[in-house]
Scaffold this motif. Structure first.
Motif, PDB file in Angstrom:
ATOM      1  N   ILE A 188       0.824  -1.222   0.000  1.00 55.75           N
ATOM      2  CA  ILE A 188       0.000   0.000   0.000  1.00 55.75           C
ATOM      3  C   ILE A 188       0.852   1.264   0.000  1.00 55.75           C
ATOM      4  O   ILE A 188       0.317   2.368  -0.179  1.00 55.75           O
ATOM      5  CB  ILE A 188      -0.979   0.041   1.193  1.00 55.75           C
ATOM      6  CG1 ILE A 188      -0.252   0.309   2.513  1.00 55.75           C
ATOM      7  CG2 ILE A 188      -1.811  -1.221   1.262  1.00 55.75           C
ATOM      8  CD1 ILE A 188      -1.183   0.664   3.668  1.00 55.75           C
ATOM      9  N   ILE A 189       2.166   1.126   0.226  1.00 54.76           N
ATOM     10  CA  ILE A 189       3.032   2.311   0.264  1.00 54.76           C
ATOM     11  C   ILE A 189       3.123   2.899  -1.144  1.00 54.76           C
ATOM     12  O   ILE A 189       3.463   2.213  -2.103  1.00 54.76           O
ATOM     13  CB  ILE A 189       4.424   1.954   0.813  1.00 54.76           C
ATOM     14  CG1 ILE A 189       4.293   1.432   2.257  1.00 54.76           C
ATOM     15  CG2 ILE A 189       5.351   3.156   0.757  1.00 54.76           C
ATOM     16  CD1 ILE A 189       5.597   0.920   2.850  1.00 54.76           C
ATOM     17  N   LYS A 190       2.834   4.177  -1.247  1.00 55.39           N
ATOM     18  CA  LYS A 190       2.762   4.856  -2.548  1.00 55.39           C
ATOM     19  C   LYS A 190       3.895   5.872  -2.713  1.00 55.39           C
ATOM     20  O   LYS A 190       4.494   6.327  -1.737  1.00 55.39           O
ATOM     21  CB  LYS A 190       1.426   5.594  -2.687  1.00 55.39           C
ATOM     22  CG  LYS A 190       0.182   4.733  -2.515  1.00 55.39           C
ATOM     23  CD  LYS A 190       0.027   3.736  -3.644  1.00 55.39           C
ATOM     24  CE  LYS A 190      -1.351   3.089  -3.656  1.00 55.39           C
ATOM     25  NZ  LYS A 190      -1.719   2.450  -2.388  1.00 55.39           N
ATOM     26  N   GLU A 191       4.143   6.231  -3.953  1.00 63.51           N
ATOM     27  CA  GLU A 191       5.193   7.189  -4.281  1.00 63.51           C
ATOM     28  C   GLU A 191       4.978   8.510  -3.528  1.00 63.51           C
ATOM     29  O   GLU A 191       3.959   9.184  -3.684  1.00 63.51           O
ATOM     30  CB  GLU A 191       5.205   7.458  -5.785  1.00 63.51           C
ATOM     31  CG  GLU A 191       6.309   8.389  -6.269  1.00 63.51           C
ATOM     32  CD  GLU A 191       7.698   7.762  -6.171  1.00 63.51           C
ATOM     33  OE1 GLU A 191       8.666   8.513  -5.980  1.00 63.51           O
ATOM     34  OE2 GLU A 191       7.794   6.513  -6.278  1.00 63.51           O
ATOM     35  N   GLY A 192       5.948   8.847  -2.669  1.00 63.22           N
ATOM     36  CA  GLY A 192       5.938  10.126  -1.980  1.00 63.22           C
ATOM     37  C   GLY A 192       4.930  10.266  -0.857  1.00 63.22           C
ATOM     38  O   GLY A 192       4.828  11.345  -0.252  1.00 63.22           O
ATOM     39  N   VAL A 193       4.168   9.221  -0.556  1.00 62.25           N
ATOM     40  CA  VAL A 193       3.126   9.307   0.474  1.00 62.25           C
ATOM     41  C   VAL A 193       3.707   8.877   1.818  1.00 62.25           C
ATOM     42  O   VAL A 193       4.236   7.770   1.936  1.00 62.25           O
ATOM     43  CB  VAL A 193       1.917   8.422   0.113  1.00 62.25           C
ATOM     44  CG1 VAL A 193       0.888   8.431   1.244  1.00 62.25           C
ATOM     45  CG2 VAL A 193       1.279   8.910  -1.182  1.00 62.25           C
ATOM     46  N   PRO A 194       3.599   9.712   2.860  1.00 62.86           N
ATOM     47  CA  PRO A 194       4.117   9.328   4.181  1.00 62.86           C
ATOM     48  C   PRO A 194       3.458   8.059   4.690  1.00 62.86           C
ATOM     49  O   PRO A 194       2.277   7.805   4.437  1.00 62.86           O
ATOM     50  CB  PRO A 194       3.748  10.523   5.067  1.00 62.86           C
ATOM     51  CG  PRO A 194       3.514  11.662   4.131  1.00 62.86           C
ATOM     52  CD  PRO A 194       2.996  11.053   2.858  1.00 62.86           C
ATOM     53  N   LEU A 329      -1.955  10.557  13.650  1.00 61.43           N
ATOM     54  CA  LEU A 329      -2.611  11.863  13.773  1.00 61.43           C
ATOM     55  C   LEU A 329      -1.583  12.987  13.726  1.00 61.43           C
ATOM     56  O   LEU A 329      -1.833  14.049  13.136  1.00 61.43           O
ATOM     57  CB  LEU A 329      -3.415  11.926  15.073  1.00 61.43           C
ATOM     58  CG  LEU A 329      -4.661  11.023  15.106  1.00 61.43           C
ATOM     59  CD1 LEU A 329      -5.204  10.910  16.523  1.00 61.43           C
ATOM     60  CD2 LEU A 329      -5.740  11.561  14.163  1.00 61.43           C
ATOM     61  N   ALA A 330      -0.414  12.766  14.338  1.00 60.51           N
ATOM     62  CA  ALA A 330       0.655  13.764  14.257  1.00 60.51           C
ATOM     63  C   ALA A 330       1.113  13.947  12.809  1.00 60.51           C
ATOM     64  O   ALA A 330       1.359  15.076  12.358  1.00 60.51           O
ATOM     65  CB  ALA A 330       1.826  13.350  15.139  1.00 60.51           C
ATOM     66  N   ALA A 331       1.214  12.841  12.079  1.00 61.85           N
ATOM     67  CA  ALA A 331       1.590  12.923  10.662  1.00 61.85           C
ATOM     68  C   ALA A 331       0.555  13.714   9.869  1.00 61.85           C
ATOM     69  O   ALA A 331       0.902  14.494   8.970  1.00 61.85           O
ATOM     70  CB  ALA A 331       1.752  11.518  10.080  1.00 61.85           C
ATOM     71  N   LEU A 332      -0.724  13.541  10.199  1.00 64.95           N
ATOM     72  CA  LEU A 332      -1.774  14.287   9.495  1.00 64.95           C
ATOM     73  C   LEU A 332      -1.686  15.777   9.789  1.00 64.95           C
ATOM     74  O   LEU A 332      -1.951  16.603   8.904  1.00 64.95           O
ATOM     75  CB  LEU A 332      -3.151  13.743   9.893  1.00 64.95           C
ATOM     76  CG  LEU A 332      -3.496  12.338   9.369  1.00 64.95           C
ATOM     77  CD1 LEU A 332      -4.808  11.852   9.958  1.00 64.95           C
ATOM     78  CD2 LEU A 332      -3.564  12.329   7.834  1.00 64.95           C
ATOM     79  N   THR A 333      -1.322  16.148  11.016  1.00 61.91           N
ATOM     80  CA  THR A 333      -1.170  17.583  11.314  1.00 61.91           C
ATOM     81  C   THR A 333      -0.039  18.182  10.489  1.00 61.91           C
ATOM     82  O   THR A 333      -0.123  19.335  10.051  1.00 61.91           O
ATOM     83  CB  THR A 333      -0.914  17.826  12.812  1.00 61.91           C
ATOM     84  OG1 THR A 333       0.307  17.194  13.207  1.00 61.91           O
ATOM     85  CG2 THR A 333      -2.068  17.294  13.652  1.00 61.91           C
ATOM     86  N   HIS A 334       1.003  17.399  10.242  1.00 65.17           N
ATOM     87  CA  HIS A 334       2.103  17.874   9.397  1.00 65.17           C
ATOM     88  C   HIS A 334       1.673  17.991   7.935  1.00 65.17           C
ATOM     89  O   HIS A 334       2.333  18.678   7.147  1.00 65.17           O
ATOM     90  CB  HIS A 334       3.305  16.933   9.513  1.00 65.17           C
ATOM     91  CG  HIS A 334       3.934  16.941  10.867  1.00 65.17           C
ATOM     92  ND1 HIS A 334       4.491  15.820  11.450  1.00 65.17           N
ATOM     93  CD2 HIS A 334       4.069  17.941  11.784  1.00 65.17           C
ATOM     94  CE1 HIS A 334       4.947  16.133  12.653  1.00 65.17           C
ATOM     95  NE2 HIS A 334       4.711  17.402  12.878  1.00 65.17           N
ATOM     96  N   LEU A 335       0.577  17.318   7.600  1.00 60.53           N
ATOM     97  CA  LEU A 335       0.016  17.420   6.249  1.00 60.53           C
ATOM     98  C   LEU A 335      -1.096  18.475   6.196  1.00 60.53           C
ATOM     99  O   LEU A 335      -1.901  18.493   5.276  1.00 60.53           O
ATOM    100  CB  LEU A 335      -0.539  16.058   5.821  1.00 60.53           C
ATOM    101  CG  LEU A 335       0.499  14.943   5.640  1.00 60.53           C
ATOM    102  CD1 LEU A 335      -0.193  13.590   5.477  1.00 60.53           C
ATOM    103  CD2 LEU A 335       1.396  15.237   4.432  1.00 60.53           C
ATOM    104  N   ASN A 336      -1.101  19.336   7.223  1.00 64.60           N
ATOM    105  CA  ASN A 336      -2.031  20.478   7.304  1.00 64.60           C
ATOM    106  C   ASN A 336      -3.475  20.085   7.615  1.00 64.60           C
ATOM    107  O   ASN A 336      -4.402  20.855   7.310  1.00 64.60           O
ATOM    108  CB  ASN A 336      -1.973  21.322   6.019  1.00 64.60           C
ATOM    109  CG  ASN A 336      -0.614  21.960   5.811  1.00 64.60           C
ATOM    110  OD1 ASN A 336      -0.007  22.455   6.762  1.00 64.60           O
ATOM    111  ND2 ASN A 336      -0.119  21.925   4.575  1.00 64.60           N
TER     112      ASN A 336
END
Length: 496
Positions: A188-194, A329-336
């Motif tokens: 499921i890991i995609k190009e450039g996706v955290p 959730l922390a990663a999502l905050t970094h994604l604005n």
């Protein structure tokens, strides 16, 4: 067709893994892409978060969805399997997809999809994506059905990928080693996706690291819970004590402000407003919401939540899930994504109410306590055994276990990790894959477990209720479908 006839058509016309197992498994994405093209690539019309893993992906999916709802997002949630109603799989802000939508979807599009012979999950996934697009969700949390690489949810291009952990499950489809299974999940890991990874070590961790490097995907491992975190399961009575203590502290702080000489009224108002914004106030609100439902809780104390983050999901395995979820959730905050600590406090405390989640260390009766849980493989059942052992030792409770499994799991492995000093009621779920109760009892006796067999979950639970004193505990599980039968028959069993 009405709704019930539509479901009958779906269950009988397209292969359903939930009911028949391997005959319904359809690897590859060819049919999925054809369905997606027919429906206009609906998943491109909203943001997505993709969640895979052997265990914990359901809890993480529901918790992330709950927090996003509290942050003001219109959130789609696609999960599987369902426990009672098919519509549990497809929700928006906790509300199940309407029966009318399901009926109309099948009637309008069956002429197209029937020649394709899609699996039940392929068709359900297409329905979910189309529904989320029609309803204009802001973001959808998408749980992988099985594996990852060839799962039909894997056509999305998400903002974030999460892989909770790797264990030995579905080995006949995903591989018979942890590294083979990890490679499927890593699909499921995609190009450039955290990507956020939960528990992973050794060769499994290397699989994810290499895949993320290949895809230029930023990767973060949740790993072990940090030593400076405090995590504990709080029984209802202990939660009440903590609530009282926190309330006294807040009242004392307000009293000091009121009685302090030399402060202007404007200054006092400023301090009152600061006190109202404190983490303590929001933590008390979260505790009250859990106490109102008479639940136990898990508490995390850390730098972000110095007064505590309280979750109504109180299974011991949630320690790991909560850590992974907070990293996501922390990663999502970094994604604005606009997510605040208060959103987390409210979301974790109200996961079940906000999303409809069932079957995760769920208490369905008191005197005696009856707990059910959908843990259904060796890894999940090991966590359950540890928690049951702790309850027995801490509260001096005898344990009664209503247990059944489906025939394509590691049954011997599961039986080996179950507590030897419990009373067992072996049974089978109302699905074709269910292992007959007498066969299960024979295998259990070889593993040193003693009990009696019953033809249905209702029969087994009734027997357990009759034999179990009010002070002790009944656990119901071994399979998602055992839990489903329990919850579907709550009225007949007088479970309140």
């Amino acid at each position: 067709m009405d709704y019930q006839n539509t479901l009958k058509y779906l269950y009988e016309s397209v292969p359903m893994f939930q009911q028949i197992g391997s005959k319904a498994y359809k690897p590859g994405l060819e049919t999925t892409h054809k369905l997606d093209e027919h429906f206009g690539h609906p998943h491109r019309q909203f943001k997505t978060i993709h969640i895979a893993g052997t265990n914990g992906k359901g809890s993480c999916s529901h918790t992330i969805a709950a927090v996003l709802q509290c942050a003001g997002y219109r959130v789609g949630l696609f999960t599987s399997p369902h426990l009672i109603d098919f519509r549990e799989r497809i929700r928006i802000n906790g509300e199940m997809i309407p029966e009318e939508y399901v009926v109309n979807f099948v009637e309008e599009h069956r002429a197209f999809f029937e020649p394709l012979h899609p699996s039940f999950f392929e068709l359900t996934t297409a329905m979910a994506f189309r529904y989320f697009a029609d309803q204009k969700v802001d973001v959808a949390v998408i749980e992988v059905g099985m594996g990852g690489r060839l799962d039909c949810t894997n056509i999305i291009h998400p903002d974030l990928c999460v892989i909770t952990n790797i264990g030995l499950d579905h080995t006949q489809y995903l591989g018979d080693t942890l590294t083979k299974i990890a490679k499927e999940k890593a699909g499921i890991i995609k190009e450039g996706v955290p990507v956020v990874i939960g528990r992973a070590q050794g060769a499994v961790k290397r699989v994810f690291t290499m895949k993320a490097k290949e895809k230029n995907a930023p990767i973060e491992f949740a790993g072990k819970v940090p030593q400076h975190w405090s995590m504990e399961i709080l029984p209802y009575s202990r939660l009440q004590e903590i609530r009282t203590g926190m309330d006294k502290s807040i009242k004392k702080a307000y009293k000091i402000v009121e009685e302090t000489d030399g402060l202007s009224e404007e200054k006092k108002n400023q301090i009152r407003q600061l006190l109202a914004m404190l983490d303590t106030v929001n933590s008390i609100r979260a505790i009250d919401q859990i106490l109102d439902r008479r639940k136990d809780a898990i508490r995390i104390l850390n730098n972000m939540f110095p007064s505590g983050l309280f979750s109504e999901l109180s299974g011991a395995y949630q320690f790991e899930n909560m850590h992974t979820t907070l990293k996501a959730l922390a990663a999502l905050t970094h994604l604005n994504y606009n997510i605040t600590p208060r959103n987390c406090l409210e979301g974790f405390a109200n996961v079940c109410r906000l999303t409809g989640l069932m079957g995760r260390w769920q208490k369905v009766h008191s005197y005696p306590d009856i707990i059910c849980d959908t843990g259904h493989n060796v890894d999940g059942i090991e966590y359950i055994r540890v928690q049951l052992d702790a309850i027995r030792k801490t509260f001096d409770k005898d344990i009664h276990i209503v247990f059944g499994m489906v025939n394509d799991k590691d049954i011997s492995g599961a039986l080996q990790v179950l507590p030897k000093d419990a009373t067992y009621y072996f049974t089978k779920a109302s699905v074709k894959r269910a292992l007959p109760e007498n066969e299960l009892m024979e295998l259990a006796e070889e593993a040193g477990l003693k009990g009696t067999s019953y033809p249905t979950v209702v029969d087994a639970v009734q027997a357990a209720k009759k034999n179990c004193p009010p002070k002790d505990l009944i656990f119901v599980g071994g399979s998602t479908f055992i839990v489903a039968d329990l919850l579907a028959n709550r009225d007949a069993l007088n479970l309140y």
